[in-house]
Design a protein around this motif. Sequence first.
Motif, mmCIF file in Angstrom:
data_model
loop_
_atom_site.group_PDB
_atom_site.id
_atom_site.type_symbol
_atom_site.label_atom_id
_atom_site.label_comp_id
_atom_site.label_asym_id
_atom_site.label_seq_id
_atom_site.Cartn_x
_atom_site.Cartn_y
_atom_site.Cartn_z
ATOM 1 N N PRO A 171 0.742 -1.266 0.087
ATOM 2 C CA PRO A 171 -0.018 -0.070 -0.167
ATOM 3 C C PRO A 171 0.790 1.488 -0.028
ATOM 4 O O PRO A 171 1.623 1.485 0.723
ATOM 5 C CB PRO A 171 -0.847 -0.164 1.306
ATOM 6 N N SER A 172 0.361 2.234 -0.650
ATOM 7 C CA SER A 172 1.014 3.600 -0.831
ATOM 8 C C SER A 172 0.823 4.218 0.599
ATOM 9 O O SER A 172 0.157 3.681 1.315
ATOM 10 C CB SER A 172 0.315 4.191 -1.783
ATOM 11 N N HIS A 173 1.708 5.204 0.727
ATOM 12 C CA HIS A 173 1.367 6.126 1.782
ATOM 13 C C HIS A 173 1.571 7.641 1.674
ATOM 14 O O HIS A 173 1.933 8.088 0.575
ATOM 15 C CB HIS A 173 2.351 5.866 2.969
ATOM 16 N N PRO A 174 0.614 8.420 2.325
ATOM 17 C CA PRO A 174 0.749 9.665 2.063
ATOM 18 C C PRO A 174 1.830 10.483 2.895
ATOM 19 O O PRO A 174 2.091 10.162 4.055
ATOM 20 C CB PRO A 174 -0.613 10.136 2.889
ATOM 21 N N ILE A 175 2.493 11.344 2.277
ATOM 22 C CA ILE A 175 3.404 12.199 3.079
ATOM 23 C C ILE A 175 3.078 13.782 2.623
ATOM 24 O O ILE A 175 2.408 14.114 1.651
ATOM 25 C CB ILE A 175 4.970 12.093 2.433
ATOM 26 N N GLU A 176 3.410 14.630 3.589
ATOM 27 C CA GLU A 176 3.248 15.942 3.490
ATOM 28 C C GLU A 176 4.699 16.628 3.020
ATOM 29 O O GLU A 176 5.708 16.595 3.564
ATOM 30 C CB GLU A 176 2.989 16.715 4.730
ATOM 31 N N VAL A 177 4.534 17.111 1.561
ATOM 32 C CA VAL A 177 5.813 17.887 1.019
ATOM 33 C C VAL A 177 5.367 19.357 0.914
ATOM 34 O O VAL A 177 4.418 19.713 0.100
ATOM 35 C CB VAL A 177 6.182 17.316 -0.136
#
Length: 170
Positions: A146-152
């Motif tokens: 599964p993909s994961h969210p990150i904040e950039v």
Amino acid sequence: MAELQEARIVGTPALDGRYIAEMDMWPLECQEFNRNYQFYDNLREGRFTTTKCKKCGHIAFPPGVICPKCWSEELEWVDLPRRAKVVTFTETQAGAPIGFPPPLILAWLGFGKDSPLKHLLVRIVNCAEGELKEGDEVKFVVFDVPSHPIEVKRETQIRDRVYYAFERVK
Ligand SMILES: [Zn+2]
């Protein structure tokens, strides 16, 4: 945040579409979070790699950012063998951790005396219950997780991920 409700980032079906970092069982692989991101980039190309020290020649696994023998930070990426033999294994048929469909098979592999990596404890995938035998030849495989969210820069991005295992050579 609506895009984070998408089913494709769900690590565990029981969480009903929500991403919960504490329940995420896969590593954060991207450059922003992981100094060994090259390992995962290599996986995406189907390569099984690790780091070799340029000073003393030591090859460590898992890969690192510093040599465990001489503390040098001058490392290079080298390829590891992608075939091995099963020395022994365990097969969990019931009560596997959430996210791991049974049978959950963990095998102690032998890579042979000429390999820089002699042994590895690793998951065996694509194998039915009772099918694996000691002495079987197995090969390296890469699969999507599964993909994961990150904040950039205050923007949420979804990053794809991969991981590796071995499977029987049929
Ligand atoms: Zn070294």
